[in-house]
Design a protein around this motif. Structure first.
Motif, PDB file in Angstrom:
ATOM      1  N   PHE A 156      80.812  16.800  41.463  1.00 52.50           N
ATOM      2  CA  PHE A 156      79.424  16.986  41.878  1.00 52.50           C
ATOM      3  C   PHE A 156      78.477  17.004  40.685  1.00 52.50           C
ATOM      4  CE2 PHE A 156      75.793  19.744  43.063  1.00 52.50           C
ATOM      5  CZ  PHE A 156      75.297  19.010  44.131  1.00 52.50           C
ATOM      6  N   GLN A 157      78.973  17.401  39.528  1.00 46.28           N
ATOM      7  CA  GLN A 157      78.141  17.491  38.330  1.00 46.28           C
ATOM      8  C   GLN A 157      77.901  16.139  37.664  1.00 46.28           C
ATOM      9  OE1 GLN A 157      80.942  20.833  36.856  1.00 46.28           O
ATOM     10  NE2 GLN A 157      79.050  21.190  35.738  1.00 46.28           N
ATOM     11  N   SER A 174      79.020  20.189  52.672  1.00 51.58           N
ATOM     12  CA  SER A 174      79.897  19.818  51.554  1.00 51.58           C
ATOM     13  C   SER A 174      79.043  19.129  50.504  1.00 51.58           C
ATOM     14  CB  SER A 174      81.021  18.873  51.991  1.00 51.58           C
ATOM     15  OG  SER A 174      80.527  17.587  52.274  1.00 51.58           O
ATOM     16  N   PRO A 175      79.373  19.273  49.221  1.00 52.34           N
ATOM     17  CA  PRO A 175      78.642  18.542  48.184  1.00 52.34           C
ATOM     18  C   PRO A 175      78.636  17.036  48.426  1.00 52.34           C
ATOM     19  CG  PRO A 175      79.989  20.252  47.187  1.00 52.34           C
ATOM     20  CD  PRO A 175      80.372  20.192  48.641  1.00 52.34           C
ATOM     21  N   LEU A 176      79.750  16.526  48.966  1.00 54.21           N
ATOM     22  CA  LEU A 176      79.834  15.087  49.237  1.00 54.21           C
ATOM     23  C   LEU A 176      78.786  14.656  50.256  1.00 54.21           C
ATOM     24  CD1 LEU A 176      81.281  12.405  48.794  1.00 54.21           C
ATOM     25  CD2 LEU A 176      82.921  13.058  50.567  1.00 54.21           C
ATOM     26  N   SER A 177      78.515  15.499  51.254  1.00 56.06           N
ATOM     27  CA  SER A 177      77.493  15.179  52.258  1.00 56.06           C
ATOM     28  C   SER A 177      76.129  15.026  51.606  1.00 56.06           C
ATOM     29  CB  SER A 177      77.431  16.276  53.325  1.00 56.06           C
ATOM     30  OG  SER A 177      78.635  16.361  54.047  1.00 56.06           O
ATOM     31  N   MET A 178      75.848  15.898  50.650  1.00 52.75           N
ATOM     32  CA  MET A 178      74.573  15.812  49.934  1.00 52.75           C
ATOM     33  C   MET A 178      74.517  14.542  49.099  1.00 52.75           C
ATOM     34  SD  MET A 178      72.942  18.508  47.214  1.00 52.75           S
ATOM     35  CE  MET A 178      71.817  17.926  45.935  1.00 52.75           C
ATOM     36  N   GLU A 179      75.599  14.161  48.496  1.00 54.69           N
ATOM     37  CA  GLU A 179      75.633  12.954  47.677  1.00 54.69           C
ATOM     38  C   GLU A 179      75.387  11.711  48.527  1.00 54.69           C
ATOM     39  OE1 GLU A 179      79.275  13.040  45.348  1.00 54.69           O
ATOM     40  OE2 GLU A 179      79.045  15.204  45.150  1.00 54.69           O
ATOM     41  N   SER A 232      66.964  21.343  42.684  1.00 55.94           N
ATOM     42  CA  SER A 232      67.318  22.613  42.041  1.00 55.94           C
ATOM     43  C   SER A 232      66.415  22.944  40.868  1.00 55.94           C
ATOM     44  CB  SER A 232      68.773  22.564  41.544  1.00 55.94           C
ATOM     45  OG  SER A 232      68.951  21.513  40.606  1.00 55.94           O
ATOM     46  N   ALA A 233      65.601  21.972  40.442  1.00 58.01           N
ATOM     47  CA  ALA A 233      64.825  22.153  39.217  1.00 58.01           C
ATOM     48  C   ALA A 233      63.352  22.485  39.446  1.00 58.01           C
ATOM     49  CB  ALA A 233      64.925  20.900  38.351  1.00 58.01           C
ATOM     50  N   ILE A 234      62.769  21.972  40.537  1.00 57.81           N
ATOM     51  CA  ILE A 234      61.334  22.185  40.733  1.00 57.81           C
ATOM     52  C   ILE A 234      61.071  23.411  41.601  1.00 57.81           C
ATOM     53  CG2 ILE A 234      60.893  19.716  40.519  1.00 57.81           C
ATOM     54  CD1 ILE A 234      60.326  19.667  43.526  1.00 57.81           C
ATOM     55  N   MET A 246      76.223  25.784  38.873  1.00 55.54           N
ATOM     56  CA  MET A 246      75.317  26.543  39.734  1.00 55.54           C
ATOM     57  C   MET A 246      73.865  26.092  39.588  1.00 55.54           C
ATOM     58  SD  MET A 246      77.351  28.344  41.397  1.00 55.54           S
ATOM     59  CE  MET A 246      79.056  28.934  41.318  1.00 55.54           C
ATOM     60  N   TYR A 247      73.521  25.572  38.409  1.00 46.36           N
ATOM     61  CA  TYR A 247      72.157  25.106  38.183  1.00 46.36           C
ATOM     62  C   TYR A 247      71.826  23.855  39.004  1.00 46.36           C
ATOM     63  CZ  TYR A 247      71.837  28.274  34.157  1.00 46.36           C
ATOM     64  OH  TYR A 247      71.797  29.384  33.353  1.00 46.36           O
ATOM     65  N   LEU A 248      72.859  23.180  39.504  1.00 42.01           N
ATOM     66  CA  LEU A 248      72.660  21.933  40.245  1.00 42.01           C
ATOM     67  C   LEU A 248      72.569  22.138  41.753  1.00 42.01           C
ATOM     68  CD1 LEU A 248      75.191  19.657  38.308  1.00 42.01           C
ATOM     69  CD2 LEU A 248      72.730  19.912  37.903  1.00 42.01           C
ATOM     70  N   ILE A 249      72.880  23.317  42.220  1.00 41.33           N
ATOM     71  CA  ILE A 249      72.838  23.596  43.653  1.00 41.33           C
ATOM     72  C   ILE A 249      71.380  23.638  44.115  1.00 41.33           C
ATOM     73  CG2 ILE A 249      73.387  25.266  45.469  1.00 41.33           C
ATOM     74  CD1 ILE A 249      75.733  26.195  43.766  1.00 41.33           C
ATOM     75  N   PRO A 250      71.028  22.895  45.157  1.00 39.76           N
ATOM     76  CA  PRO A 250      69.622  22.879  45.601  1.00 39.76           C
ATOM     77  C   PRO A 250      69.177  24.249  46.103  1.00 39.76           C
ATOM     78  CG  PRO A 250      71.044  21.766  47.192  1.00 39.76           C
ATOM     79  CD  PRO A 250      71.884  22.025  45.984  1.00 39.76           C
ATOM     80  N   HIS A 251      67.884  24.542  45.946  1.00 39.89           N
ATOM     81  CA  HIS A 251      67.333  25.787  46.471  1.00 39.89           C
ATOM     82  C   HIS A 251      67.512  25.821  47.991  1.00 39.89           C
ATOM     83  CE1 HIS A 251      65.850  26.544  42.547  1.00 39.89           C
ATOM     84  NE2 HIS A 251      64.865  25.659  42.580  1.00 39.89           N
ATOM     85  N   THR A 252      67.638  26.997  48.517  1.00 44.13           N
ATOM     86  CA  THR A 252      67.923  27.138  49.957  1.00 44.13           C
ATOM     87  C   THR A 252      66.820  26.555  50.845  1.00 44.13           C
ATOM     88  OG1 THR A 252      66.975  29.374  49.895  1.00 44.13           O
ATOM     89  CG2 THR A 252      69.369  29.179  49.625  1.00 44.13           C
ATOM     90  N   GLU A 253      65.602  26.468  50.314  1.00 39.04           N
ATOM     91  CA  GLU A 253      64.488  25.940  51.116  1.00 39.04           C
ATOM     92  C   GLU A 253      64.433  24.419  51.113  1.00 39.04           C
ATOM     93  OE1 GLU A 253      64.090  27.829  48.424  1.00 39.04           O
ATOM     94  OE2 GLU A 253      63.635  29.850  49.183  1.00 39.04           O
ATOM     95  N   MET A 254      65.194  23.794  50.237  1.00 40.11           N
ATOM     96  CA  MET A 254      65.141  22.333  50.102  1.00 40.11           C
ATOM     97  C   MET A 254      65.810  21.629  51.283  1.00 40.11           C
ATOM     98  SD  MET A 254      63.515  21.494  47.349  1.00 40.11           S
ATOM     99  CE  MET A 254      62.946  22.199  45.793  1.00 40.11           C
TER     100      MET A 254
END
Length: 291
Positions: A67-68, A179-184, A254-256, A162-170
């Motif tokens: 995922f990274q 799953s991370p794969l679903s997001m990809e 995860s950054a903005i 952990m820094y790459l996990i999207p914010h819960t509101e996203m």
């Protein structure tokens, strides 16, 4: 007597579509673009693994979860930087300039005279959109597949991960939860869909504006797209959740600070679609005048 005529009209449209799909894949512009991007999709995760593996305890500290390191999220990789640097020229290249080339020759006139001008134009729209979407979706899925083959899926989740996990509101967080794969896969779809929509802008541009030089026909719509994105970025610097260039990047989730909701995504893509439709209509009217 009427049914065979309807079938004949449908066959005419499909013949246009199939012919355009063949032309797109015969285009040297598209072939070279696909070859180069396929190399990037495969080589990027491999090079990341080889280069970073030379550093002592790099993967132990940073992490080695796939995922990274898939191309769209790994903002430190050369592949990510290249992809998003040329992002705004990819839609123009994806047209293969087939409409432009036919417009510059007698081919378009012959095809329209033998068939139907509207069906000819609609076939261009459909074939360019579908081929562009499939090209980039498949390329990005290949990158995901290669990344998962190289990096272990059971690797420990480090602090950097952990820094790459999207914010819960996203909008992408619910996909990550599955799953991370679903997001990809979601972001592969979004990027492919965005480039496909923008390729219709390039088609409309070529239909509205007659340019004699092939290289100018590539450069001009690219400059227009880039300037539009740049101006929008300046205007929306405090509202990044409405910026298409930000929405397509998973690292932004995860950054903005701004929340990119599902409604934001649907709104922006809806606006781009409406603009495409308007420009394509004007393009059809303009191209009819040129005949």
């Amino acid at each position: 007597m009427r049914q065979p005529y309807v079938l004949k009209r449908r066959d005419l449209y499909m013949s246009y579509v199939l012919a355009d799909i063949k032309k797109l894949y015969r285009s040297s512009i598209i072939r070279w673009m696909l070859i180069i991007l396929l190399f990037v999709m495969i080589a990027d995760p491999i090079s990341v693994y080889i280069i970073n593996g030379k550093y002592d305890k790099f993967f132990e500290v940073i992490g080695s979860n796939p995922f990274q390191f898939w191309l769209l999220i790994n903002s430190a990789s050369w592949g990510n930087n290249l992809f998003y640097t040329i992002f705004w020229v990819l839609p123009i290249l994806s047209t293969g300039l087939i409409f432009y080339n036919e417009q510059q020759s007698s081919m378009r006139l012959l095809l329209v005279i033998r068939g139907n001008g509207l069906k000819y134009y609609l076939a261009k729209i459909f074939s360019i959109f579908i081929v562009t979407f499939l090209n980039f979706f498949v390329l990005l899925i290949i990158n995901i597949g290669i990344t998962y083959l190289i990096f272990p899926t059971d690797a420990p989740l480090t602090k950097q991960y952990m820094y790459l996990i999207p914010h819960t509101e996203m909008f992408s967080y619910s996909f990550y939860q599955k799953s991370p794969l679903s997001m990809e896969i979601l972001y592969a779809f979004i990027n492919a869909f965005a480039i496909a929509l923008l390729s219709l802008f390039a088609l409309a541009f070529h239909a509205m504006i007659t340019l004699k030089n092939k290289y100018i026909a590539i450069l001009t719509p690219f400059i227009v797209l880039y300037l539009i994105n740049y101006i929008i970025s300046l205007c929306l610097k405090d509202n990044l959740n409405y910026n298409l260039g930000v929405i397509v990047q998973p690292r932004a989730a995860s950054a903005i600070v701004n929340t990119i909701s599902t409604s934001n995504v649907l709104l922006i893509f809806g606006i781009v679609l409406i603009i495409d439709v308007i420009l394509l209509i004007f393009g059809h009217i303009r191209s009819k005048e040129i005949l």
